[in-house]
Design a protein around this motif. Structure first.
Motif, PDB file in Angstrom:
ATOM      1  N   ALA A  13       8.180 -14.123  -2.958  1.00 56.66           N
ATOM      2  CA  ALA A  13       9.145 -14.774  -3.821  1.00 56.66           C
ATOM      3  C   ALA A  13      10.139 -13.585  -4.059  1.00 56.66           C
ATOM      4  O   ALA A  13      11.504 -13.733  -4.028  1.00 56.66           O
ATOM      5  CB  ALA A  13       8.568 -15.587  -4.993  1.00 56.66           C
ATOM      6  N   ASP A  20      14.016 -14.860 -13.570  1.00 57.49           N
ATOM      7  CA  ASP A  20      12.739 -15.023 -12.384  1.00 57.49           C
ATOM      8  C   ASP A  20      11.360 -14.517 -12.998  1.00 57.49           C
ATOM      9  O   ASP A  20      11.626 -13.315 -13.419  1.00 57.49           O
ATOM     10  CB  ASP A  20      13.459 -14.366 -11.020  1.00 57.49           C
ATOM     11  CG  ASP A  20      12.773 -14.697 -10.084  1.00 57.49           C
ATOM     12  OD1 ASP A  20      12.756 -15.707  -9.348  1.00 57.49           O
ATOM     13  OD2 ASP A  20      11.684 -13.822  -9.756  1.00 57.49           O
ATOM     14  N   ALA A  62       3.675 -14.086  -5.093  1.00 59.56           N
ATOM     15  CA  ALA A  62       4.811 -13.787  -6.063  1.00 59.56           C
ATOM     16  C   ALA A  62       5.560 -12.430  -5.323  1.00 59.56           C
ATOM     17  O   ALA A  62       6.811 -12.541  -5.348  1.00 59.56           O
ATOM     18  CB  ALA A  62       3.895 -13.010  -7.383  1.00 59.56           C
ATOM     19  N   SER A 108       9.011 -13.858 -10.530  1.00 59.46           N
ATOM     20  CA  SER A 108       8.342 -13.281  -9.667  1.00 59.46           C
ATOM     21  C   SER A 108       7.577 -11.990  -9.853  1.00 59.46           C
ATOM     22  O   SER A 108       6.430 -11.705  -9.384  1.00 59.46           O
ATOM     23  CB  SER A 108       8.902 -13.426  -8.460  1.00 59.46           C
ATOM     24  OG  SER A 108       9.608 -14.578  -8.036  1.00 59.46           O
TER      25      SER A 108
END
Length: 116
Positions: free
Chosen positions: A61, A37, A58, A39
């Motif tokens: 998320a 991921d 960000a 983020s």
């Protein structure tokens, strides 16, 4: 799966398993995907660029992912960052980057230690 290692890293394993109907296999798969991921890196990039809008995207998320996987401290910090940004206090949200980095690193190291 090493519950003790994941717990020490900041993951409430019992809570996560409760959300996943007790499936350790699914939790292991999702934790493995978490390592890919982006983020967290996008939040750091937003901080470096002084971009509150990208920071909110960000953080939001990462808040969702960390909440679903019961990453307690990461979720708390990203929730706080989102609240601060929405309230117009981007400097305070940026100020959470170091603490978030520490919590994120602990979670990541625990997942990697479990070799999922």
């Amino acid at each position: 799966m090493r519950h003790d290692v994941l717990t020490a890293g900041g993951i409430d394993v019992d809570d996560a398993l409760g959300r996943l109907m007790g499936s350790e296999k699914l939790l292991a798969r999702l934790l493995g995907k978490f390592l890919d991921d982006t983020s967290y890196q996008r939040f750091l990039d937003a901080v470096a660029a002084d971009d509150a809008e990208a920071g909110l995207e960000a953080a939001h998320a990462l808040k969702g992912v960390s909440g679903n996987l019961s990453m307690v401290r990461v979720h708390e910090l990203t929730t706080r960052a989102c609240e601060l940004i929405r309230a117009g206090d981007w400097p305070a949200a940026r100020g959470l980057a170091d603490e978030l980095g520490s919590a994120y690193s602990s979670v990541k190291a625990a997942i990697e230690a479990c070799e999922l």
